[in-house]
Enzyme design. Structure first.
Site, short mmCIF file in Angstrom:
data_model
loop_
_atom_site.label_atom_id
_atom_site.label_comp_id
_atom_site.label_asym_id
_atom_site.label_seq_id
_atom_site.Cartn_x
_atom_site.Cartn_y
_atom_site.Cartn_z
N GLU A 51 0.80 -1.23 0.00
CA GLU A 51 0.00 0.00 0.00
C GLU A 51 0.83 1.28 0.00
O GLU A 51 0.29 2.37 -0.18
CB GLU A 51 -1.02 0.00 1.14
CG GLU A 51 -0.45 0.00 2.55
CD GLU A 51 -0.34 -1.40 3.13
OE1 GLU A 51 -0.22 -2.37 2.35
OE2 GLU A 51 -0.36 -1.52 4.37
N ASN A 52 2.15 1.17 0.18
CA ASN A 52 2.97 2.38 0.07
C ASN A 52 3.27 2.74 -1.39
O ASN A 52 4.00 3.70 -1.63
CB ASN A 52 4.27 2.22 0.86
CG ASN A 52 5.06 1.00 0.44
OD1 ASN A 52 4.51 -0.07 0.23
ND2 ASN A 52 6.36 1.16 0.31
#
Lengths: 233, 218
Positions: B47-48
């Site tokens: 998710e980064n």
């Protein structure tokens, strides 16, 4: 500086005008892609009472953690506070106000702040402490909470490359919150590894147009790795 | 015998399908990447800002600009793409990720999950977990069935602050695989050598035990 040239000559100039009690929106995820020299400049300036919106607050001795050491931050808007003892201690003692914000909501709050959207509905956080006191609306049978945009007096961000006009290119996962952070600040300050002349970047490859950038500076970076994990050949 | 971390990861991997985009949480979920069956294509979302996460780098490949959501150095798989956090959560919130696997402190039989803080004791923050559980339809929670003191973590009602409400339908513990249906846990599989009685004993929330509860197969 003249015309569209955003390049400033020093970090002091880059952060000029930052005052006590201002709000700063910062890019970076963990220690990846953080504006490390701009943070050091805020530490040097010694501004206090700052509100900082950033996914994390660095580690005890790196990144935004440096500003915790001298208690320069009074409020933190962040999604994750783990692995940072100073952060947890100041939060538990009440010295530091923390608005825990889901990561995607935080990214969208910054994006909205830069895009002229005052608030938006999201299902994230409905029925949890994050949703407490927030307006709830039902769309197509599902509950959503109203989240407000974030805008900063300043934003600080790190990109990989820029041209003098502030057109930005990020690198790998160091992009993270940086593009949205840039757009959400009234004064957007960006530090980069390399500055090239206008025309040298392919316009199709620019991740964020220079219109969002007010000040640009080239720096050198430590790029500390939090969790060095390798496999053997 | 309770499942080991590796067996939990192996059982998670049995939920993968060819062509799935999968987000794996920190810890045991991440280990599941080691058990993607040969010949199956699964793309891991971090998710980064990375879709198509590869294995950990060789020493000489380490790049400070390339990490996963647990801040570990990683590599990119063939066909990977990179993007901002806003784009990343657009794909999560928009329901484009096929499967999310994450850990928890507690779940309850209403499908609620608590995973980000223990008031007065521990504050980690939710990171992306609230967005992930709100955005995904297909979620597996991996956790230990009970605390070290034998207190059940599968409850009638969560006691800790919630990460998400009514969003969990499947739980994999070190003892069992359970579904959550109509406000009840339903026992689907047992860890090898673990009895139904043992699971019943350690499940505080209402539990439905079907006539046949097979052992997990690895």
């Amino acid at each position: 500086m003249s015309g569209f040239d955003k390049v400033v000559g020093s970090y002091e100039e880059a952060m000029a005008g930052l005052e006590d009690n201002m709000t700063v929106v910062a890019g970076g995820f963990g220690l990846c892609g953080i504006p490390e020299n701009l943070i050091k400049e805020i530490k040097r300036k010694g501004n206090r009472g700052l509100t900082i919106a950033s996914n994390n607050c660095g580690t005890d001795d790196c990144g935004l953690g440096l500003l915790l050491q001298d208690k320069q931050i009074s409020k933190m808007i962040a999604s994750y506070v783990g692995e940072n003892a100073l952060f947890e201690a100041q939060m538990m003692s009440g010295e530091l106000e923390v608005e825990l914000t889901p990561q995607g909501t935080l990214a969208e709050k910054m994006r909205a702040g830069g895009a002229g959207i005052p608030a938006f509905y999201t299902a994230t956080g409905y029925g949890t402490p994050v949703g407490e006191g927030k307006e709830v609306r039902e769309f197509n049978g599902r509950h959503y909470i109203l989240e407000e945009a974030i805008q900063g007096d300043f934003s600080i961000a790190k990109a990989w490359k820029a041209d003098r006009y502030g057109n930005l290119v990020f690198r790998k996962t160091a992009r993270n919150f940086n593009p949205m952070a840039v757009t959400a600040g009234k004064v957007a300050v960006v530090e980069v590894e390399e500055i090239v002349e206008p025309g040298e970047l392919d316009p199709d490859e620019i991740h964020l147009p220079g219109i969002y950038v007010n000040r640009l500076i080239q720096g050198t970076f430590e790029k500390i790795i939090e969790q060095r994990t390798v496999r053997s050949a | 015998m309770a499942l080991t971390r590796e067996q939990l990861a192996q059982r998670v991997a049995q939920e993968f399908h060819d062509g799935y985009y999968v987000n794996l949480g920190i810890g045991i979920p991440t280990l599941a990447a080691n058990y993607i069956p040969d010949g199956m294509q699964v793309m891991l979302q971090s998710e980064n800002g990375l879709l198509g996460m590869g294995p950990f780098p060789l020493d000489e490949e380490v790049d400070a600009d390339l990490i996963n959501a647990g801040k570990q150095t990683v590599t990119m798989a063939t066909g990977a793409s990179l993007f901002s956090s806003a784009e990343s959560f657009a794909m999560i919130r928009g329901g484009h990720v096929d499967l999310t696997v994450l850990g928890a402190f507690e779940v309850d039989c209403q499908g609620n999950i608590a995973s980000y803080m223990i008031p007065g004791k521990l504050i980690k923050g939710m990171g992306g977990a609230m967005d992930l559980v709100a955005g995904a339809d297909n979620i597996i929670v991996t956790m230990t069935h009970a605390s070290k003191h034998g207190e059940s973590k599968l409850l009638p009602e969560c006691t800790l602050p919630l990460t998400g409400k009514g969003c969990i339908k499947r739980v994999l513990t070190d003892l069992a695989l359970l579904d959550i249906e109509d406000g009840k846990f339903v026992l689907r599989e047992r860890a090898p050598g673990v009895s139904v009685e043992e699971i019943v004993e350690l499940t505080a929330g209402e539990l439905v035990v079907p006539d046949s509860v097979p052992e997990m197969v690895f």
